[in-house]
Write an enzyme that holds these catalytic residues in place. Structure first.
Site, PDB file in Angstrom:
ATOM      1  N   GLY A  39     -57.268 -39.242  11.319  1.00  0.00           N
ATOM      2  CA  GLY A  39     -57.697 -37.851  11.458  1.00  0.00           C
ATOM      3  C   GLY A  39     -57.182 -37.227  12.742  1.00  0.00           C
ATOM      4  O   GLY A  39     -57.190 -36.011  12.890  1.00  0.00           O
ATOM      5  N   SER A 180     -57.701 -19.304  29.805  1.00  0.00           N
ATOM      6  CA  SER A 180     -58.543 -18.549  28.865  1.00  0.00           C
ATOM      7  C   SER A 180     -57.929 -18.479  27.478  1.00  0.00           C
ATOM      8  O   SER A 180     -58.142 -17.518  26.744  1.00  0.00           O
ATOM      9  CB  SER A 180     -58.774 -17.124  29.390  1.00  0.00           C
ATOM     10  OG  SER A 180     -57.603 -16.335  29.235  1.00  0.00           O
ATOM     11  N   HIS A 449     -70.021  -4.900  -1.553  1.00  0.00           N
ATOM     12  CA  HIS A 449     -70.999  -4.307  -0.634  1.00  0.00           C
ATOM     13  C   HIS A 449     -72.356  -4.955  -0.851  1.00  0.00           C
ATOM     14  O   HIS A 449     -72.754  -5.183  -1.985  1.00  0.00           O
ATOM     15  CB  HIS A 449     -71.107  -2.800  -0.902  1.00  0.00           C
ATOM     16  CG  HIS A 449     -72.178  -2.128  -0.086  1.00  0.00           C
ATOM     17  ND1 HIS A 449     -72.005  -1.785   1.225  1.00  0.00           N
ATOM     18  CD2 HIS A 449     -73.449  -1.755  -0.424  1.00  0.00           C
ATOM     19  CE1 HIS A 449     -73.108  -1.204   1.670  1.00  0.00           C
ATOM     20  NE2 HIS A 449     -74.001  -1.183   0.696  1.00  0.00           N
TER      21      HIS A 449
END
Length: 470
Positions: A39, A180, A449
Protein backbone atom coordinates in the site's frame (compact mmCIF):
# COMPACT_ATOMS: atom_id res chain seq x y z
CA UNK A 1 16.78 -20.62 -11.51
CA UNK A 2 15.41 -17.09 -11.15
CA UNK A 3 11.64 -16.67 -11.17
CA UNK A 4 10.41 -15.15 -14.45
CA UNK A 5 7.43 -12.84 -14.90
CA UNK A 6 5.79 -10.75 -17.59
CA UNK A 7 5.79 -7.72 -15.29
CA UNK A 8 7.56 -6.87 -12.05
CA UNK A 9 6.40 -3.76 -10.20
CA UNK A 10 8.98 -2.18 -7.90
CA UNK A 11 6.94 -0.50 -5.14
CA UNK A 12 3.41 -1.20 -3.90
CA UNK A 13 1.96 2.27 -3.35
CA UNK A 14 -1.20 3.52 -5.07
CA UNK A 15 0.65 3.49 -8.38
CA UNK A 16 2.42 0.16 -7.97
CA UNK A 17 -0.34 -2.04 -6.60
CA UNK A 18 -2.87 -0.66 -9.09
CA UNK A 19 -0.45 -1.34 -11.95
CA UNK A 20 0.03 -4.90 -10.69
CA UNK A 21 -3.71 -5.54 -10.44
CA UNK A 22 -4.44 -4.13 -13.91
CA UNK A 23 -1.61 -6.17 -15.44
CA UNK A 24 -2.97 -9.31 -13.78
CA UNK A 25 -6.48 -8.54 -15.06
CA UNK A 26 -4.97 -8.48 -18.55
CA UNK A 27 -3.68 -12.01 -18.12
CA UNK A 28 -0.04 -11.23 -17.36
CA UNK A 29 2.13 -13.02 -14.82
CA UNK A 30 2.91 -10.33 -12.25
CA UNK A 31 5.12 -9.84 -9.22
CA UNK A 32 5.38 -6.87 -6.88
CA UNK A 33 8.43 -5.95 -4.78
CA UNK A 34 7.94 -3.95 -1.57
CA UNK A 35 10.49 -3.13 1.12
CA UNK A 36 8.12 -2.04 3.89
CA UNK A 37 4.31 -2.25 3.79
CA UNK A 38 1.91 -3.12 0.98
CA UNK A 39 0.00 0.00 0.00
CA UNK A 40 3.06 2.22 0.27
CA UNK A 41 3.26 5.64 1.90
CA UNK A 42 -0.19 6.88 0.81
CA UNK A 43 -2.14 4.07 2.38
CA UNK A 44 0.03 3.50 5.44
CA UNK A 45 1.53 6.92 6.20
CA UNK A 46 -0.08 9.46 3.90
CA UNK A 47 -3.44 10.12 2.30
CA UNK A 48 -5.69 7.70 4.18
CA UNK A 49 -4.47 7.83 7.81
CA UNK A 50 -4.11 11.61 7.51
CA UNK A 51 -7.78 11.86 6.53
CA UNK A 52 -8.66 9.73 9.55
CA UNK A 53 -6.83 12.23 11.79
CA UNK A 54 -8.58 15.14 10.09
CA UNK A 55 -11.96 13.46 10.51
CA UNK A 56 -11.37 13.22 14.28
CA UNK A 57 -10.39 16.89 14.36
CA UNK A 58 -13.49 17.78 12.35
CA UNK A 59 -15.78 15.94 14.78
CA UNK A 60 -14.01 17.64 17.69
CA UNK A 61 -14.53 20.99 15.97
CA UNK A 62 -18.24 20.34 15.56
CA UNK A 63 -18.57 19.20 19.18
CA UNK A 64 -16.85 22.40 20.27
CA UNK A 65 -19.45 24.39 18.30
CA UNK A 66 -22.45 22.27 19.24
CA UNK A 67 -24.44 25.32 20.38
CA UNK A 68 -24.37 26.63 16.80
CA UNK A 69 -26.65 23.69 15.93
CA UNK A 70 -28.95 24.01 18.92
CA UNK A 71 -27.12 21.27 20.80
CA UNK A 72 -25.15 21.01 24.02
CA UNK A 73 -21.85 19.20 24.49
CA UNK A 74 -20.12 19.90 27.78
CA UNK A 75 -16.65 19.10 29.07
CA UNK A 76 -15.51 17.69 25.75
CA UNK A 77 -11.88 16.68 25.40
CA UNK A 78 -9.58 15.02 22.90
CA UNK A 79 -7.52 11.91 23.58
CA UNK A 80 -4.60 12.26 21.15
CA UNK A 81 -3.45 8.67 21.66
CA UNK A 82 -6.91 7.36 20.84
CA UNK A 83 -7.15 9.61 17.77
CA UNK A 84 -3.80 8.32 16.51
CA UNK A 85 -4.77 4.72 17.31
CA UNK A 86 -7.93 5.09 15.22
CA UNK A 87 -5.88 6.46 12.33
CA UNK A 88 -3.40 3.58 12.53
CA UNK A 89 -6.30 1.13 12.65
CA UNK A 90 -7.68 2.56 9.42
CA UNK A 91 -4.25 2.20 7.77
CA UNK A 92 -3.92 -1.39 9.00
CA UNK A 93 -7.35 -2.32 7.64
CA UNK A 94 -6.47 -0.97 4.20
CA UNK A 95 -3.03 -2.60 4.23
CA UNK A 96 -4.78 -5.91 4.84
CA UNK A 97 -7.12 -5.07 1.97
CA UNK A 98 -4.21 -4.65 -0.44
CA UNK A 99 -2.73 -7.94 0.79
CA UNK A 100 -6.06 -9.60 -0.04
CA UNK A 101 -6.11 -7.99 -3.49
CA UNK A 102 -2.64 -9.35 -4.24
CA UNK A 103 -3.79 -12.88 -3.38
CA UNK A 104 -7.09 -12.48 -5.26
CA UNK A 105 -5.27 -11.41 -8.41
CA UNK A 106 -2.54 -14.06 -8.06
CA UNK A 107 0.22 -11.48 -7.80
CA UNK A 108 3.46 -12.77 -6.28
CA UNK A 109 4.73 -10.56 -3.47
CA UNK A 110 8.47 -10.34 -2.81
CA UNK A 111 9.33 -8.39 0.33
CA UNK A 112 12.70 -6.64 0.38
CA UNK A 113 14.79 -3.91 -1.24
CA UNK A 114 14.62 -4.06 -5.01
CA UNK A 115 17.43 -2.98 -7.32
CA UNK A 116 17.60 -2.99 -11.10
CA UNK A 117 20.56 -5.03 -12.35
CA UNK A 118 19.75 -4.83 -16.06
CA UNK A 119 16.67 -4.38 -18.24
CA UNK A 120 14.47 -7.29 -17.22
CA UNK A 121 16.52 -8.25 -14.17
CA UNK A 122 15.91 -7.24 -10.56
CA UNK A 123 17.61 -8.17 -7.29
CA UNK A 124 15.56 -8.32 -4.08
CA UNK A 125 17.44 -8.26 -0.77
CA UNK A 126 15.94 -9.02 2.63
CA UNK A 127 17.70 -9.92 5.87
CA UNK A 128 21.02 -10.22 4.05
CA UNK A 129 19.68 -12.69 1.48
CA UNK A 130 19.32 -11.76 -2.20
CA UNK A 131 17.20 -13.34 -4.91
CA UNK A 132 17.09 -12.43 -8.58
CA UNK A 133 13.85 -11.99 -10.51
CA UNK A 134 13.43 -11.80 -14.28
CA UNK A 135 10.70 -10.05 -16.23
CA UNK A 136 9.90 -8.91 -19.76
CA UNK A 137 8.94 -5.53 -18.29
CA UNK A 138 9.67 -3.69 -15.03
CA UNK A 139 7.66 -0.77 -13.63
CA UNK A 140 9.50 1.54 -11.22
CA UNK A 141 7.01 2.87 -8.66
CA UNK A 142 9.18 3.56 -5.63
CA UNK A 143 7.44 6.79 -4.58
CA UNK A 144 8.92 9.63 -2.56
CA UNK A 145 9.72 10.79 0.95
CA UNK A 146 9.60 14.10 2.78
CA UNK A 147 12.31 16.56 1.84
CA UNK A 148 14.55 17.75 4.68
CA UNK A 149 15.78 21.26 5.31
CA UNK A 150 19.58 21.35 5.79
CA UNK A 151 19.24 23.30 9.05
CA UNK A 152 16.16 21.45 10.28
CA UNK A 153 16.80 17.73 10.06
CA UNK A 154 13.87 15.74 11.36
CA UNK A 155 14.58 13.98 14.66
CA UNK A 156 11.10 12.70 15.47
CA UNK A 157 11.16 14.54 18.80
CA UNK A 158 11.03 18.27 18.17
CA UNK A 159 11.35 18.43 14.38
CA UNK A 160 8.83 16.31 12.50
CA UNK A 161 8.08 15.22 8.97
CA UNK A 162 4.49 14.26 8.09
CA UNK A 163 5.27 10.75 9.30
CA UNK A 164 6.18 11.90 12.80
CA UNK A 165 3.21 14.28 12.82
CA UNK A 166 0.87 11.33 12.25
CA UNK A 167 2.10 9.41 15.30
CA UNK A 168 3.00 12.15 17.79
CA UNK A 169 4.36 11.14 21.17
CA UNK A 170 2.86 14.30 22.65
CA UNK A 171 0.49 17.09 21.72
CA UNK A 172 2.27 20.23 20.48
CA UNK A 173 1.48 23.33 22.47
CA UNK A 174 3.00 25.83 20.06
CA UNK A 175 3.59 24.44 16.58
CA UNK A 176 5.60 25.89 13.69
CA UNK A 177 4.71 24.53 10.26
CA UNK A 178 7.24 25.25 7.51
CA UNK A 179 5.51 25.14 4.12
CA UNK A 180 1.89 25.74 3.18
CA UNK A 181 1.33 23.14 0.49
CA UNK A 182 -1.30 20.45 0.99
CA UNK A 183 0.67 18.48 3.62
CA UNK A 184 1.65 21.52 5.68
CA UNK A 185 -1.80 23.06 5.65
CA UNK A 186 -3.56 19.78 6.47
CA UNK A 187 -1.41 19.25 9.57
CA UNK A 188 -1.72 22.90 10.53
CA UNK A 189 -5.50 22.50 10.32
CA UNK A 190 -5.48 19.24 12.32
CA UNK A 191 -3.34 20.51 15.18
CA UNK A 192 -5.12 23.87 15.29
CA UNK A 193 -8.49 22.11 15.64
CA UNK A 194 -6.97 19.89 18.33
CA UNK A 195 -5.97 22.95 20.37
CA UNK A 196 -2.38 23.80 19.43
CA UNK A 197 -1.19 27.36 18.80
CA UNK A 198 -0.13 27.12 15.14
CA UNK A 199 2.13 29.33 13.02
CA UNK A 200 2.56 28.66 9.29
CA UNK A 201 5.57 30.04 7.39
CA UNK A 202 5.42 30.16 3.59
CA UNK A 203 8.31 31.35 1.44
CA UNK A 204 6.08 32.46 -1.44
CA UNK A 205 3.68 35.37 -1.29
CA UNK A 206 0.57 33.31 -0.52
CA UNK A 207 -0.50 30.06 1.12
CA UNK A 208 -1.32 27.00 -1.04
CA UNK A 209 0.54 28.77 -3.85
CA UNK A 210 -0.40 26.28 -6.59
CA UNK A 211 -4.07 27.17 -6.15
CA UNK A 212 -6.00 30.06 -7.66
CA UNK A 213 -5.11 33.38 -6.02
CA UNK A 214 -8.71 33.90 -4.84
CA UNK A 215 -8.63 30.52 -3.07
CA UNK A 216 -5.31 31.38 -1.39
CA UNK A 217 -6.64 34.71 -0.15
CA UNK A 218 -9.84 33.14 1.19
CA UNK A 219 -7.97 30.34 2.95
CA UNK A 220 -5.51 32.70 4.62
CA UNK A 221 -8.39 34.78 5.96
CA UNK A 222 -10.19 31.65 7.20
CA UNK A 223 -7.09 30.24 8.92
CA UNK A 224 -6.39 33.54 10.66
CA UNK A 225 -10.01 33.63 11.81
CA UNK A 226 -9.46 30.17 13.32
CA UNK A 227 -6.54 31.56 15.33
CA UNK A 228 -3.53 30.60 13.24
CA UNK A 229 -0.60 32.92 12.57
CA UNK A 230 0.16 32.99 8.83
CA UNK A 231 3.48 34.40 7.63
CA UNK A 232 3.82 34.62 3.84
CA UNK A 233 6.83 35.87 1.92
CA UNK A 234 8.80 34.68 4.92
CA UNK A 235 11.53 32.16 5.57
CA UNK A 236 12.98 30.27 8.51
CA UNK A 237 16.60 31.37 8.88
CA UNK A 238 17.67 28.96 11.60
CA UNK A 239 16.38 26.48 14.15
CA UNK A 240 17.96 25.63 17.49
CA UNK A 241 16.65 22.50 19.15
CA UNK A 242 16.67 21.95 22.90
CA UNK A 243 15.17 19.25 25.06
CA UNK A 244 12.25 21.51 26.01
CA UNK A 245 11.51 23.07 22.63
CA UNK A 246 12.72 24.89 19.54
CA UNK A 247 13.93 28.42 18.88
CA UNK A 248 13.33 29.59 15.32
CA UNK A 249 14.53 32.74 13.60
CA UNK A 250 12.07 33.85 10.93
CA UNK A 251 12.74 36.51 8.34
CA UNK A 252 9.53 38.32 7.44
CA UNK A 253 8.55 39.87 4.12
CA UNK A 254 9.74 43.23 5.52
CA UNK A 255 13.24 41.80 5.95
CA UNK A 256 13.13 41.85 9.74
CA UNK A 257 14.22 38.74 11.62
CA UNK A 258 12.27 37.72 14.71
CA UNK A 259 12.90 34.86 17.10
CA UNK A 260 10.12 32.65 18.43
CA UNK A 261 9.81 29.68 20.78
CA UNK A 262 7.89 26.58 19.68
CA UNK A 263 7.29 23.18 21.17
CA UNK A 264 7.52 21.40 17.80
CA UNK A 265 8.23 22.03 14.11
CA UNK A 266 6.70 20.26 11.10
CA UNK A 267 8.81 20.49 7.94
CA UNK A 268 6.56 20.28 4.85
CA UNK A 269 8.66 21.70 2.03
CA UNK A 270 8.04 19.08 -0.63
CA UNK A 271 9.19 15.59 -1.45
CA UNK A 272 12.28 13.79 -2.75
CA UNK A 273 11.92 10.77 -5.07
CA UNK A 274 13.05 7.36 -3.79
CA UNK A 275 15.36 6.58 -6.68
CA UNK A 276 18.75 6.33 -4.97
CA UNK A 277 20.37 2.90 -4.95
CA UNK A 278 17.65 1.49 -7.21
CA UNK A 279 19.96 0.78 -10.13
CA UNK A 280 18.72 3.51 -12.45
CA UNK A 281 22.21 4.76 -13.24
CA UNK A 282 23.44 1.21 -13.78
CA UNK A 283 21.10 0.64 -16.70
CA UNK A 284 21.21 4.20 -18.03
CA UNK A 285 17.73 5.51 -17.20
CA UNK A 286 17.43 9.24 -17.79
CA UNK A 287 16.52 11.20 -14.65
CA UNK A 288 16.97 14.72 -13.37
CA UNK A 289 17.38 15.14 -9.61
CA UNK A 290 15.85 11.72 -9.18
CA UNK A 291 12.78 12.41 -11.33
CA UNK A 292 12.60 9.85 -14.15
CA UNK A 293 11.84 11.07 -17.66
CA UNK A 294 8.91 9.23 -19.28
CA UNK A 295 6.76 9.49 -22.37
CA UNK A 296 2.96 9.71 -22.39
CA UNK A 297 2.60 5.97 -21.76
CA UNK A 298 5.13 5.94 -18.89
CA UNK A 299 8.01 4.43 -20.86
CA UNK A 300 11.54 5.39 -19.82
CA UNK A 301 14.37 5.68 -22.34
CA UNK A 302 15.37 2.06 -21.60
CA UNK A 303 13.27 -0.53 -23.41
CA UNK A 304 11.21 -2.67 -21.05
CA UNK A 305 11.53 -0.29 -18.10
CA UNK A 306 8.62 1.95 -17.13
CA UNK A 307 8.07 4.49 -14.34
CA UNK A 308 4.99 5.88 -12.62
CA UNK A 309 3.95 8.02 -9.66
CA UNK A 310 6.15 10.24 -7.51
CA UNK A 311 9.39 9.23 -9.27
CA UNK A 312 8.06 10.86 -12.47
CA UNK A 313 7.15 14.51 -13.23
CA UNK A 314 4.28 15.92 -11.12
CA UNK A 315 1.75 16.59 -9.91
CA UNK A 316 2.78 14.19 -7.15
CA UNK A 317 -0.63 12.85 -6.21
CA UNK A 318 -1.86 9.35 -5.39
CA UNK A 319 -4.64 9.37 -7.98
CA UNK A 320 -2.23 10.48 -10.69
CA UNK A 321 0.04 7.55 -9.75
CA UNK A 322 -2.87 5.09 -9.88
CA UNK A 323 -3.93 6.31 -13.31
CA UNK A 324 -0.37 6.04 -14.57
CA UNK A 325 -0.29 2.49 -13.21
CA UNK A 326 -3.25 1.57 -15.40
CA UNK A 327 -1.70 3.31 -18.43
CA UNK A 328 1.61 1.49 -18.00
CA UNK A 329 -0.02 -1.91 -17.46
CA UNK A 330 -2.18 -1.53 -20.55
CA UNK A 331 0.73 -0.30 -22.66
CA UNK A 332 2.78 -3.30 -21.56
CA UNK A 333 -0.08 -5.66 -22.41
CA UNK A 334 -0.33 -4.05 -25.84
CA UNK A 335 3.43 -4.48 -26.35
CA UNK A 336 3.04 -8.15 -25.44
CA UNK A 337 0.40 -8.63 -28.14
CA UNK A 338 -2.94 -7.82 -26.49
CA UNK A 339 -5.01 -6.20 -29.23
CA UNK A 340 -8.01 -5.48 -26.97
CA UNK A 341 -6.38 -2.75 -24.90
CA UNK A 342 -5.91 0.79 -26.11
CA UNK A 343 -3.68 2.69 -23.69
CA UNK A 344 -4.10 6.44 -23.58
CA UNK A 345 -1.65 9.12 -22.48
CA UNK A 346 -2.41 11.13 -19.35
CA UNK A 347 -3.90 14.60 -19.78
CA UNK A 348 -2.21 16.44 -16.93
CA UNK A 349 -4.64 19.36 -17.26
CA UNK A 350 -7.42 17.09 -16.04
CA UNK A 351 -5.82 15.89 -12.81
CA UNK A 352 -7.72 17.25 -9.78
CA UNK A 353 -6.03 18.46 -6.63
CA UNK A 354 -7.57 18.24 -3.15
CA UNK A 355 -6.48 19.65 0.20
CA UNK A 356 -8.36 18.44 3.28
CA UNK A 357 -7.87 21.39 5.57
CA UNK A 358 -10.78 23.29 7.11
CA UNK A 359 -12.19 24.65 4.83
CA UNK A 360 -11.42 22.11 2.12
CA UNK A 361 -9.87 23.06 -1.23
CA UNK A 362 -10.32 21.36 -4.61
CA UNK A 363 -9.34 22.34 -8.11
CA UNK A 364 -8.74 21.17 -11.66
CA UNK A 365 -7.20 22.82 -14.69
CA UNK A 366 -5.90 26.35 -15.09
CA UNK A 367 -6.17 29.12 -12.55
CA UNK A 368 -7.53 32.41 -13.81
CA UNK A 369 -4.00 33.86 -13.88
CA UNK A 370 -2.54 30.87 -15.76
CA UNK A 371 -5.34 31.00 -18.35
CA UNK A 372 -4.63 34.66 -19.00
CA UNK A 373 -0.89 34.00 -19.18
CA UNK A 374 -1.62 31.32 -21.78
CA UNK A 375 -3.34 33.95 -23.93
CA UNK A 376 -6.97 33.07 -23.30
CA UNK A 377 -9.73 35.66 -23.21
CA UNK A 378 -11.61 34.33 -20.19
CA UNK A 379 -15.05 34.41 -18.66
CA UNK A 380 -15.00 33.80 -14.90
CA UNK A 381 -17.90 32.76 -12.71
CA UNK A 382 -17.89 32.91 -8.91
CA UNK A 383 -20.66 31.72 -6.60
CA UNK A 384 -20.50 31.93 -2.77
CA UNK A 385 -21.56 29.25 -0.31
CA UNK A 386 -23.76 31.82 1.43
CA UNK A 387 -26.04 31.72 -1.61
CA UNK A 388 -26.63 27.97 -1.31
CA UNK A 389 -29.46 26.58 0.84
CA UNK A 390 -27.73 23.29 1.67
CA UNK A 391 -24.56 25.09 2.79
CA UNK A 392 -26.57 27.34 5.11
CA UNK A 393 -28.48 24.34 6.51
CA UNK A 394 -25.19 22.55 7.17
CA UNK A 395 -23.84 25.58 9.01
CA UNK A 396 -21.05 25.76 6.42
CA UNK A 397 -21.76 29.00 4.61
CA UNK A 398 -18.13 30.04 4.04
CA UNK A 399 -16.50 29.41 0.69
CA UNK A 400 -17.05 29.74 -3.03
CA UNK A 401 -16.94 27.93 -6.38
CA UNK A 402 -15.06 29.57 -9.25
CA UNK A 403 -15.06 28.53 -12.90
CA UNK A 404 -12.85 29.76 -15.74
CA UNK A 405 -13.97 29.48 -19.37
CA UNK A 406 -12.48 30.31 -22.75
CA UNK A 407 -14.66 33.24 -23.83
CA UNK A 408 -14.33 32.27 -27.51
CA UNK A 409 -15.18 28.57 -27.38
CA UNK A 410 -16.89 28.02 -24.03
CA UNK A 411 -14.26 25.42 -23.06
CA UNK A 412 -14.01 24.86 -19.32
CA UNK A 413 -10.39 25.77 -18.58
CA UNK A 414 -10.42 25.39 -14.81
CA UNK A 415 -12.51 25.12 -11.66
CA UNK A 416 -11.52 26.14 -8.14
CA UNK A 417 -13.42 25.59 -4.90
CA UNK A 418 -13.00 26.25 -1.22
CA UNK A 419 -15.53 25.20 1.41
CA UNK A 420 -17.25 22.19 2.94
CA UNK A 421 -16.96 18.91 1.01
CA UNK A 422 -15.56 20.49 -2.16
CA UNK A 423 -13.18 17.52 -2.49
CA UNK A 424 -16.28 15.45 -3.27
CA UNK A 425 -17.67 18.02 -5.70
CA UNK A 426 -14.65 18.60 -7.94
CA UNK A 427 -15.05 15.34 -9.86
CA UNK A 428 -18.09 16.78 -11.63
CA UNK A 429 -15.88 19.34 -13.31
CA UNK A 430 -13.15 16.74 -13.95
CA UNK A 431 -15.66 14.59 -15.85
CA UNK A 432 -16.83 17.68 -17.71
CA UNK A 433 -13.29 18.56 -18.76
CA UNK A 434 -12.53 14.98 -19.80
CA UNK A 435 -15.65 14.98 -22.00
CA UNK A 436 -14.60 18.38 -23.39
CA UNK A 437 -17.80 19.92 -22.10
CA UNK A 438 -18.56 23.56 -22.79
CA UNK A 439 -20.64 25.99 -20.76
CA UNK A 440 -23.73 25.02 -22.79
CA UNK A 441 -23.80 21.40 -21.59
CA UNK A 442 -23.12 22.47 -18.01
CA UNK A 443 -25.93 25.04 -18.13
CA UNK A 444 -28.30 22.41 -19.52
CA UNK A 445 -27.43 19.91 -16.80
CA UNK A 446 -30.03 19.47 -14.04
CA UNK A 447 -28.43 19.64 -10.60
CA UNK A 448 -30.35 18.12 -7.66
CA UNK A 449 -31.78 20.35 -4.92
CA UNK A 450 -30.90 20.92 -2.16
CA UNK A 451 -27.22 20.07 -2.68
CA UNK A 452 -23.88 21.79 -2.53
CA UNK A 453 -23.42 20.78 -6.17
CA UNK A 454 -25.93 23.45 -7.20
CA UNK A 455 -23.15 25.97 -6.61
CA UNK A 456 -21.25 24.37 -9.50
CA UNK A 457 -24.18 25.14 -11.78
CA UNK A 458 -24.54 28.66 -10.43
CA UNK A 459 -20.82 29.35 -10.93
CA UNK A 460 -21.12 28.39 -14.60
CA UNK A 461 -24.17 30.60 -14.96
CA UNK A 462 -22.34 33.45 -13.19
CA UNK A 463 -19.56 33.33 -15.77
CA UNK A 464 -22.15 34.30 -18.38
CA UNK A 465 -24.12 36.75 -16.26
CA UNK A 466 -26.97 34.31 -15.62
CA UNK A 467 -26.62 33.32 -11.94
CA UNK A 468 -30.02 32.91 -10.29
CA UNK A 469 -29.41 32.97 -6.55
CA UNK A 470 -27.12 35.92 -6.17
Amino acid sequence: MAEQYDVIVLGSGPGGYVAAIRASQLGLKVAIVERELLGGICLNWGCIPTKALLRSAEIFHYMSHAKDYGLAAEKISADLNAVVARSRGVAKQLNQGVTHLMKKNKIAVHMGDGKLLAPGKLAVTKDGKTEELLAKHIIVATGARARDLPFAKADGKRIWTYRHAMTPTEMPTKLLVIGSGAIGIEFASFYNDMGADVTVVEMLDRVVPVEDADVSAFLEKALKKQGMTILTGAGVESIDVAASGVKAKIKGKDGKVTEGDYSHVIVAVGIAPNTENSGLETIGIKAERGIIAIDGLCRTNVKGVWAIGDVTPGPWLAHKASHEGVIAAEAIAADLGNKDVHPHPMDRNNIPGCTYCHPQIASVGMTEAKAKEAGYDVKVGNFPFIGNGKAIALGEAEGFVKTVFDAKTGELLGAHMIGAEVTELIQGYVVGKTLETTEVELMHTVFPHPTLSEMMHESVLAAYGRAIHI
